[in-house]
Design an enzyme around this catalytic site. Structure first.
Site: not given
Ligand SMILES: Cc1ncc(COP(=O)(O)O)c(C=O)c1O
Length: 378
Positions: A183
């Site tokens: 990210k």
């Molecule tokens: C659009 C979206 N939502 C949620 C997530 C989940 O994030 P996390 O890995 O911090 O739980 C991601 C991770 O790639 C994502 O791209």
């Protein structure tokens, strides 16, 4: 291979960050403590003052957000069929029913007209996703007012992005960020939730830590079966150091994205709707995705990705249409229901984009992409 391997994403970790994390480790206070509080305050300042609480992931933050709005068995939550699986999984994990809708090809984000049409008396919330472009805060506010539902923004990809002239998170209802290493900034794993007021902040603090409340006599009570999603001080210290460079990195991402447009526009195989929306100024450009012209290619997407790998270029896949995964098919969702999401899911690839890439790296990716798209299977 014509140069060092280019991954599709790579965080910047500088010496000051390593020293800051080492200091926190030496302090021996490594679980949630003063660094988490300082990081939450800094995030809140960054988004213009709304309360922010951190989590071990955006997935955890969204699950708690759904619990906060009371989504559970018998309720429905509307979400796009094109996102990372987590956006829909969290809805099922709280016992609510996921209602998928299609996305709009121009923005690659949820089609709000389709979402409005999917609202029923059982709808508890809309869970839209900032995908290739930031969501429009005014359109979300209008949706909320019109349909009387809560809005949980999945802004996993959008920390550092601006929308409506303000940082994502400054406006809206509940907004969730991810700090996974791919990210715009990272705490290794981690996430955050922006809420509306102190009462909601207190409620999510309980939900993220066992549901525990402290009583005046110093003992503890449990009012709700909470989870365990609190960030560590080591992660928070990294996050603080990362946040101080976030704007610089998003500006670099934006410059690199514009260079991709300059290199790829005009290519007869990548006609405009195969490039991502240009979005508004200040977009944090977490990813640069293109839709492959599979009909005009002699190779499959998998072969494309493997051939790019042989050229020393990592390619991501963000993301498949969610409703076509077997878990969702078993619930009755099927091919043909969401043509735009399905097309993106079939054709999309993610090109390398990270802050310390150079314009020459971008040109190398574009040259390889053109060569491989026009190649035949080996
Ligand atoms: C659009 C979206 N939502 C949620 C997530 C989940 O994030 P996390 O890995 O911090 O739980 C991601 C991770 O790639 C994502 O791209």
């Amino acid at each position: 291979m014509t140069g060092p391997f280019l991954p599709f994403a790579r965080p910047v970790i500088d010496e000051a960050m390593i020293a800051a994390v080492a200091d926190t480790l030496r302090s021996r206070w490594i679980a949630s403590g003063p660094q988490v509080q300082a990081f939450e305050k800094a995030l809140s300042d960054y988004v213009g003052g709304r309360p922010v609480r951190t989590f071990t992931s955006a997935t955890g933050a969204m699950e708690v957000a759904l619990q906060l709005v009371g989504a559970g068995p018998g309720d429905e939550v509307v979400t796009p069929a094109q996102s990372f699986f987590a956006s829909a999984n969290v809805i099922e994990r709280v016992g609510a029913r996921t209602v998928f809708v299609d996305v709009d090809l121009a923005t690659r984000n949820i089609d709000l007209d389709a979402a409005g049409a999917a609202v029923t008396p059982r709808t508890k919330a809309l869970l839209p996703v900032h995908y290739n472009a930031p969501l429009d805060p005014a359109a979300l506010a209008a949706f909320r007012a019109r349909h009387g539902v809560r809005v949980i923004e999945d802004a996993a990809l959008a920390i550092g992005s601006r929308a409506g002239g303000k940082p994502v998170g400054a406006a809206g209802d509940l907004v969730s960020f991810s700090f996974h290493p791919n990210k715009n900034m990272t705490t290794i794993e981690g996430g955050a939730l922006v809420v509306n007021d102190a009462a909601e902040a207190a409620a999510i603090e309980k939900l993220r830590f066992h549901g525990i409340a402290r009583l005046p006599d110093g003992t503890r009570d449990v009012e709700v079966a909470g989870g365990k999603y609190n960030l560590s001080d080591v992660s928070a210290r990294l996050g603080l150091a990362q946040l101080s460079r976030l704007d610089e990195w998003c500006a670099a991402r934006e410059r690199l994205a514009m260079h991709y447009f300059a290199c790829l526009e005009g290519d007869d195989l990548l006609i405009p709707d195969r490039l991502p929306p240009r979005a508004n100024p200040g977009h944090g450009w977490n990813m640069f995705t293109v839709l492959l012209p599979l009909g005009g290619m002699a190779i499959t997407r998998r072969q494309f990705m493997d051939a790019m790998q042989r050229e020393g270029i990592g390619i991501g896949l963000s993301y498949e249409a969610i409703h076509l995964a077997s878990f969702w098919r078993a619930k009755g969702w099927r091919e043909g229901q969401f043509p735009v999401a399905e097309r993106i899911g079939r054709e999309t690839v993610t090109l390398p984009l990270f802050p310390d890439m150079t314009p020459v790296d971008v040109e190398r990716v574009c040259e390889a992409l053109r060569r491989v798209v026009r190649s035949r299977a080996a």
